[in-house]
Write an enzyme that holds these catalytic residues in place. Structure first.
Site, PDB file in Angstrom:
ATOM      1  N   ASP A  83       0.850  -1.196   0.000  1.00 52.86           N
ATOM      2  CA  ASP A  83       0.000   0.000   0.000  1.00 52.86           C
ATOM      3  C   ASP A  83       0.888   1.250   0.000  1.00 52.86           C
ATOM      4  O   ASP A  83       1.800   1.372   0.822  1.00 52.86           O
ATOM      5  CB  ASP A  83      -0.865  -0.050   1.275  1.00 52.86           C
ATOM      6  CG  ASP A  83      -1.956   1.005   1.309  1.00 52.86           C
ATOM      7  OD1 ASP A  83      -2.386   1.453   0.232  1.00 52.86           O
ATOM      8  OD2 ASP A  83      -2.392   1.361   2.426  1.00 52.86           O
ATOM      9  N   GLU A 142      -1.514   5.919  -8.916  1.00 50.46           N
ATOM     10  CA  GLU A 142      -2.470   6.926  -8.415  1.00 50.46           C
ATOM     11  C   GLU A 142      -2.344   8.212  -9.209  1.00 50.46           C
ATOM     12  O   GLU A 142      -1.231   8.699  -9.448  1.00 50.46           O
ATOM     13  CB  GLU A 142      -2.233   7.206  -6.919  1.00 50.46           C
ATOM     14  CG  GLU A 142      -3.176   8.287  -6.371  1.00 50.46           C
ATOM     15  CD  GLU A 142      -3.193   8.381  -4.841  1.00 50.46           C
ATOM     16  OE1 GLU A 142      -3.233   7.327  -4.189  1.00 50.46           O
ATOM     17  OE2 GLU A 142      -3.163   9.505  -4.325  1.00 50.46           O
ATOM     18  N   GLY A 232      -9.051   5.650   1.258  1.00 47.87           N
ATOM     19  CA  GLY A 232      -9.767   6.419   2.277  1.00 47.87           C
ATOM     20  C   GLY A 232     -11.235   6.060   2.364  1.00 47.87           C
ATOM     21  O   GLY A 232     -12.086   6.935   2.511  1.00 47.87           O
ATOM     22  N   THR A 277      -8.947   2.424   8.695  1.00 44.33           N
ATOM     23  CA  THR A 277      -9.423   3.127   9.893  1.00 44.33           C
ATOM     24  C   THR A 277     -10.555   2.385  10.618  1.00 44.33           C
ATOM     25  O   THR A 277     -10.568   2.331  11.855  1.00 44.33           O
ATOM     26  CB  THR A 277      -9.878   4.549   9.491  1.00 44.33           C
ATOM     27  OG1 THR A 277      -8.734   5.251   9.002  1.00 44.33           O
ATOM     28  CG2 THR A 277     -10.476   5.312  10.649  1.00 44.33           C
TER      29      THR A 277
HETATM   30  P1  13P Z   1      -9.046   4.716   5.587  1.00 46.74           P
HETATM   31  O1  13P Z   1      -8.188   5.577   6.444  1.00 46.74           O
HETATM   32  O2  13P Z   1     -10.303   5.404   5.183  1.00 46.74           O
HETATM   33  O3  13P Z   1      -9.329   3.379   6.203  1.00 46.74           O
HETATM   34  O4  13P Z   1      -8.251   4.444   4.224  1.00 46.74           O
HETATM   35  C1  13P Z   1      -7.251   3.466   4.153  1.00 46.74           C
HETATM   36  C2  13P Z   1      -6.459   3.546   2.884  1.00 46.74           C
HETATM   37  O5  13P Z   1      -6.800   4.227   1.934  1.00 46.74           O
HETATM   38  C3  13P Z   1      -5.221   2.752   2.836  1.00 46.74           C
HETATM   39  O6  13P Z   1      -4.513   2.962   1.651  1.00 46.74           O
HETATM   40  O1  G3H Z   2      -2.403   4.720   3.785  1.00 46.14           O
HETATM   41  C1  G3H Z   2      -3.044   4.662   4.797  1.00 46.14           C
HETATM   42  C2  G3H Z   2      -3.263   3.438   5.569  1.00 46.14           C
HETATM   43  O2  G3H Z   2      -4.310   3.667   6.480  1.00 46.14           O
HETATM   44  C3  G3H Z   2      -2.016   2.950   6.247  1.00 46.14           C
HETATM   45  O3  G3H Z   2      -1.717   3.734   7.332  1.00 46.14           O
HETATM   46  O4  G3H Z   2       0.705   4.280   7.067  1.00 46.14           O
HETATM   47  O5  G3H Z   2      -0.464   4.421   9.307  1.00 46.14           O
HETATM   48  O6  G3H Z   2       0.027   2.200   8.258  1.00 46.14           O
HETATM   49  P1  G3H Z   2      -0.262   3.662   8.035  1.00 46.14           P
HETATM   50 ZN    ZN Z   3      -4.584   4.935   0.882  1.00 48.89          ZN
END
Ligand code: 13P
Ligand code: G3H
Ligand code: ZN
Length: 349
Positions: A83, A142, A232, A277
């Site tokens: 990610d 992205e 998000g 989240t």
């Molecule tokens: P949230 O913070 O809305 O859960 O989004 C997570 C996300 O986009 C991780 O890449």
């Molecule tokens: O990109 C956002 C994800 O919620 C990951 O969060 O970088 O705190 O692990 P983090």
């Molecule tokens: Zn993200």
């Protein structure tokens, strides 16, 4: 079965017209909760690892925990995704570690904060595709920048910013020039629990964030085969925040993305829905409640059991809402080797 290339999970989701939750993992309990939910709903799984997670847990611990999930759940297709990879090197490292998908987030500079030029984004994303596809690995890129900031990652763009949203007219050029498999779109979502600043002027009640759903509709119209990704996408349920606040938390003014808006995105080409989240809220609420009601307890297993159960409930609800439930055994899982053949063909937008 071995880890599955994420591209196949997204291709199948497009055929079936559903979305797949991509859930962030940092420890064993989160992985177990995802797998419990996947078993109970018979869902394909995307687990994703951020740079923050790699730093927290160590890459090898996470990789081996995911191996355990694969071995214990042979009937569930599982993809492992990086990610918000911030550089060519981070993506290369993940590919070498056996991830079946990587995100090259070229919307931001390597510092993970400064918005990149379009040309730089195209260049670094294309270079990642050039090493990923020969290995059968999926690439997410992205275009546009998300609002908010998470663990030092993000441009710190205001959650009501509209300047950095994805330009649907640029999206086709970006997909064609980079050869990516999935396109993360900036439509007004942001990371974290505070996604909206909007209030009803009369009642003063908070309103959902204004999302540019028309951007998703326009991209889907232009490129019906393009798999879109919504970052998000936590819904920040009020009952989870209330539970945290009831047991000593202090989280005023939270707001998330209503599930029906995500479902509208899924109808128009969103195939990967990023949720982190909501898991944090579910686990924290359960732990706060347990600690408050059992002040003499001190074995971490005592509070991690309800925390894991609360996360599993949340994952189940999302798997059902996104439509992935029931689709785990629709298809014969492919391997990275199978995908190498697919990528032998020229990329199509
Ligand atoms: P949230 O913070 O809305 O859960 O989004 C997570 C996300 O986009 C991780 O890449
Ligand atoms: O990109 C956002 C994800 O919620 C990951 O969060 O970088 O705190 O692990 P983090
Ligand atoms: Zn993200």
């Amino acid at each position: 079965m071995p880890l599955v290339p994420m591209r196949q999970i997204l291709d199948e989701a497009a055929i079936g017209g559903y979305g797949v939750g991509a859930f962030n993992i940092n420890n064993m309990e989160q992985i177990q909760a995802i797998m419990q939910a996947a078993q109970e709903t018979k869902s394909p799984v995307i687990m994703q690892v951020s740079r923050g997670a790699l730093k927290y847990a160590n890459r090898l611990y996470l990789r081996r925990l995911v191996d355990a999930a694969v071995e214990l759940n042979p009937d569930i297709p599982i993809a492992l995704h990086l990610d918000h990879g911030n550089s060519f090197e981070t993506c290369k490292d993940a590919i070498e570690l056996g991830f079946t998908s990587v995100m090259m987030d070229g919307s931001l500079d390597e510092d993970g904060k400064t918005p990149n030029s379009y040309e730089k984004n195209v260049d670094v994303t294309r270079r990642v595709v050039e090493i990923a596809h020969p290995a059968g690995v999926t690439v997410e890129g992205e275009l546009g920048c998300l609002g908010g900031i998470e663990d030092g990652h993000g441009a710190g763009i205001a959650v009501d910013d509209t300047e950095h949203l994805t330009d649907p007219d640029q999206a086709g050029d970006f997909v064609e020039k980079t050869g990516i498999d999935a396109l993360a779109v900036a439509i007004g979502t942001s990371h974290g629990a505070y996604k909206s600043l909007r209030k009803d002027p009369k009642s003063g009640k908070m309103l959902p964030p204004a999302l540019a759903m028309e951007t998703i509709h326009a991209i889907h119209e232009k490129m019906p085969n393009c798999h879109m990704v919504m970052h998000g996408s936590s819904s920040v349920p009020k009952e989870l925040v209330d539970l945290i606040n009831q047991y000593g938390g202090d989280m005023p003014g939270t707001y998330g993305i209503p599930v029906d808006q995500i479902q509208d995105g899924i109808k128009h080409g969103v195939r990967k829905v990023n949720v982190d989240t909501d898991m944090r809220l579910a686990m924290t609420g359960a732990i706060r409640k347990y600690m408050n009601e059992n002040p003499a307890k001190f074995d971490p297993r005592d509070y991690l059991v309800p925390a894991r159960a609360a996360a599993a409930e949340m994952y189940k609800a999302r798997m059902i809402a996104f439509g992935q439930a029931g689709h785990a055994s629709d298809y014969a899982p492919k391997t990275l080797d199978d995908l190498k053949t697919l990528y032998g063909e020229p990329a199509t937008a």
